[in-house]
Write an enzyme that holds these catalytic residues in place. Sequence first.
Site, short mmCIF file in Angstrom:
data_model
loop_
_atom_site.label_atom_id
_atom_site.label_comp_id
_atom_site.label_asym_id
_atom_site.label_seq_id
_atom_site.Cartn_x
_atom_site.Cartn_y
_atom_site.Cartn_z
N GLY A 7 46.35 38.75 49.60
CA GLY A 7 45.38 39.80 49.27
C GLY A 7 44.08 39.53 50.01
O GLY A 7 42.99 39.88 49.56
N ALA A 8 44.21 38.90 51.19
CA ALA A 8 43.05 38.36 51.90
C ALA A 8 42.18 39.41 52.58
O ALA A 8 41.07 39.10 53.02
CB ALA A 8 43.52 37.33 52.93
N ALA A 9 42.65 40.65 52.69
CA ALA A 9 41.84 41.69 53.34
C ALA A 9 40.99 42.46 52.35
O ALA A 9 40.15 43.27 52.74
CB ALA A 9 42.74 42.65 54.11
N ASN A 94 49.24 46.67 39.42
CA ASN A 94 49.17 45.26 39.81
C ASN A 94 50.34 44.41 39.32
O ASN A 94 50.67 43.40 39.93
CB ASN A 94 47.84 44.67 39.36
CG ASN A 94 46.67 45.23 40.16
OD1 ASN A 94 46.88 45.94 41.14
ND2 ASN A 94 45.46 44.91 39.76
N THR A 118 44.46 38.27 40.32
CA THR A 118 44.77 39.69 40.12
C THR A 118 44.76 40.06 38.64
O THR A 118 45.48 39.47 37.84
CB THR A 118 46.14 40.01 40.74
OG1 THR A 118 46.16 39.59 42.10
CG2 THR A 118 46.44 41.50 40.66
N ARG A 153 29.51 32.98 35.23
CA ARG A 153 28.61 33.97 34.60
C ARG A 153 27.91 33.35 33.40
O ARG A 153 26.70 33.54 33.21
CB ARG A 153 29.41 35.19 34.15
CG ARG A 153 29.80 36.12 35.29
CD ARG A 153 30.81 37.15 34.84
NE ARG A 153 30.97 38.20 35.84
CZ ARG A 153 32.01 39.03 35.90
NH1 ARG A 153 33.00 38.91 35.01
NH2 ARG A 153 32.07 39.96 36.83
N HIS A 177 40.92 36.43 29.75
CA HIS A 177 40.05 36.87 30.85
C HIS A 177 39.80 38.38 30.80
O HIS A 177 39.77 39.04 31.82
CB HIS A 177 40.66 36.45 32.20
CG HIS A 177 39.80 36.77 33.39
ND1 HIS A 177 38.50 36.31 33.52
CD2 HIS A 177 40.03 37.51 34.49
CE1 HIS A 177 38.00 36.75 34.66
NE2 HIS A 177 38.91 37.48 35.27
#
Length: 311
Positions: A7-9, A94, A118, A153, A177
């Site tokens: 998913g590097a792009a 996903n 993801t 955060r 999460h």
Amino acid sequence: MKVAVLGAAGGIGQALALLLKTQLPAGSHLSLYDIAPVTPGVAVDLSHIPTAVEIKGFAGEDPTPALVGADVVLISAGVARKPGMDRSDLFNINAGIVRNLIEKVAATCPTALVGIITNPVNTTVAIAAEVMKKAGVYDKNRLFGITTLDVIRSETFIAELKGLNVADVKVNVIGGHSGVTILPLLSQVEGVTFTDEEVASLTTRIQNAGTEVVEAKAGGGSATLSMGQAACRFGLSLVRGLQGEANIVECAYVDGGSEHAEFFAQPVLLGKNGIEKVLPYGEVSAFEANARDSMLDTLKGDIKLGVDFVK
């Protein structure tokens, strides 16, 4: 040491790849994969940065060439949140993406440490575990849901509120999460006391911080840059553990034998086998105990969704 980013792009993937190119140990290999044809170009772009990290990019339907020999696999592939969506709205798209990628990981680099970014992480990690069980390669010590964004955060917001040096703020975040499953253990933050009002408002802000970013970007994206930083921190901790560095502890969403749910985020000691030890998260306040107990139905439902998807 070889690290693959799937998913590097995407927004998270590019930020993560940039940080890894600049921070991985000298001599490491960084492998970028995305379905998007731009991916080899992202690798070429990053290759011009003067660090001793070799980088190569792969595009197309099959991630296998990117995965060969990987020690660590970080998965950020999928669609991002838009205004009005919550993380569970992402499930329909996903879930299939994660299943397909994990099938390739199981076939190509079954002993790699796998970190899942993801969303919805509460569910996609359960999907990954079921796929690996089907393939006969599941090792619960090698699969992680990356919840580090909730940790950074928490550190940031506490430091801002109390006027502290953020480097001195350490906080465990347990549970899951998304939304109410995110539980920062504010009662454990050393040298800081909070009023009941501060605890309630900080907890809510941390739980809803992703929505804060989605709304601020006005439909133009989600929390990609801070997530890239969080994933880099966690990925580097996995690498340091694999290299034998001592006392590497991070919170992560894992199959750690928790009394609360099959998967639960809590501190883990990292090492050469991934998780060396799941650590107790310690004493909690009455507020935290109540928040933990009341999130469990939601968390278990998220997990069941993932298990049922694969079955």
